[in-house]
Design an enzyme around this catalytic site. Structure first.
Site: not given
Length: 438
Positions: A17, A19-20, A24-25, A133
């Site tokens: 879904l 990436k950060g 990863k999601v 955030d």
């Protein structure tokens, strides 16, 4: 989907879904129920290298307190030797700002989303958690078109508070970030959240940002001065509220209790929505004085790490040598807890002395293998109706302390205990066999 094993035998992994920096999601399905979830996969080595392991543990502990209809739920945390897995509620309606990209919202619709955002932020602040955030990517819509703040407290992993009690790390998207955060000085996370809510409300009503410039430094200057203009279609009441939200000085910025009293904000609120009587009243917000009886230190994300809930006992996961201790939760009043502990200790012939308002020292009178056993007991307030109690050995033999906890303290306190940490088997400890190659 490729033929890889189900995650922990529970979740069927699907597409990526997003990436950060640290994660990863993935989309996934709960095998037994068929429920859709989002699973954030974090590399332990990477967060260890960045020195962020303690921050993650704090947030997991606090996220168990954050249950709110407008916050995407953290359902479960699991781990292997190399990875940590956050199982989150999957919010399928997409980002709120996909709607705004098509054009500004009508005032009533913008107000509904703003009400839900403030409801979520207020609840989390009352639990000691600041998001810091808040931005378009973190505002999602569910199947019913209701707002869900995602990754509350996990998207921006919290830095240590310095001695001044303020946060000192820049994070967030510049256009949504409060001036005090950009200045790299200490700031109050909850006040910074309110600024971000103001920017979000402006964008919902306008369809564009209040502070924008191709030159980033010029944009910063506008933010520092809170220099923005209202489009002609903004109503007088909406302008008045935004003028109180987007205030450069955080001490003069409107507070959430004051937002809730604004007639524009209250319009259309239903009784089940927003600010129910079940939650702590606005006066419980951090930093306000209570002139009545003293109360124990508020259970805050940055003050106390507790993982007493099922599926969240991460003490073995992080290979940290924690001091020997026992933790339980109780629904009794702080006074009743303190009196009960004192009574049990005296019944065991321990000398009881007060170290501070909500902390006892229990001193054994008999010589053990390593001298007399001494234990501290401290009470922390989670919410008005829930307390966390921590026992720690301060001197004496560890085996004798373990026997003291198991054979004396637990039976003696059973009337006031809600749950002991570690009593329910953690998901973490039963799942070491996962294929590491997610």
């Amino acid at each position: 989907m490729d033929e890889r094993p189900a995650l922990f035998g529970k979740y069927e992994m699907g597409r990526l879904l997003g990436k950060g920096t640290f994660a990863k999601v993935y989309y996934a399905k709960q095998i037994d129920s068929g429920e859709s979830v989002a699973i954030k996969v974090i590399s332990k080595d990477q967060v260890k290298r960045e020195g962020m392991m303690e921050q993650i543990k704090r947030e997991i502990a606090v996220m168990r307190l954050v249950r709110h209809p407008n916050v995407a739920e953290l359902k479960e945390v699991m781990a292997t030797k190399t990875k940590i897995f956050f199982v989150m509620e999957y919010v399928r309606g997409g980002e709120l700002f996909a709607k705004v990209a098509k054009g500004k919202l009508k005032e009533d619709e913008a107000r509904k989303y703003f009400q839900q955002l403030i409801s979520a932020v207020d609840f989390c602040h009352s639990r000691g958690v600041s998001h810091r955030d808040l931005k378009p990517e973190n505002l999602l819509l569910d199947d019913n078109g209701d707002l869900k703040v995602s990754d509350f407290g996990l998207s921006a992993l919290p830095e240590q508070l310095r001695n001044d009690g303020l946060l000192h790390t820049q994070c967030g998207t510049p256009a949504y970030v409060a001036p005090e955060v950009l200045r790299k000085k200490g700031y109050d996370g909850s006040k910074a959240d309110i600024w971000s809510c103001g920017v979000i409300l402006y964008v919902l009503l306008a369809g564009f940002l209040p502070f924008q410039d191709e030159n980033l430094m010029k944009m910063y200057r506008k933010i520092f001065k809170a220099e923005f203009e209202f489009p002609p279609w903004f109503s007088t009441d909406a302008r008045r509220l935004l003028s109180k939200l987007l205030v450069a000085d955080p001490e003069r910025r409107i507070t959430i209790p004051a937002i809730m009293r604004v007639p524009w904000f209250r319009r259309g609120l239903t009784t089940h929505q927003a600010f129910s009587t079940e939650e702590p009243p606005p006066t419980a917000i951090e930093g306000q004085e209570d002139t009545k009886l003293p109360s124990p230190k508020f259970f805050n994300a940055f003050e106390f790490i507790s993982s007493m809930s099922s599926g969240f006992d991460l003490s073995s996961l992080f290979e940290n040598k924690r001091k020997t201790g026992s933790v339980f939760t109780s629904k009794c009043s702080v006074g009743a807890i303190m009196a009960k502990i004192e009574g049990v200790a005296k019944g065991m012939n321990f000398k009881v002395s007060k170290l501070k308002e909500f902390k006892f020292k229990l001193q054994g009178r008999t010589e053990g293998r390593k001298g007399p056993l001494a234990v501290t007991a401290e009470v922390f307030e989670v919410a008005p109706e829930v307390a966390v109690v921590e026992f720690c050995k301060s001197s004496g033999d560890t085996l004798e302390y373990a026997k003291f906890c198991e054979e004396d303290v637990r039976p003696g306190l059973k009337d006031i205990v809600w749950t002991w940490q570690g009593d329910q088997v953690s998901t973490v400890n039963n799942n070491a066999k996962l294929e590491e190659d997610q």
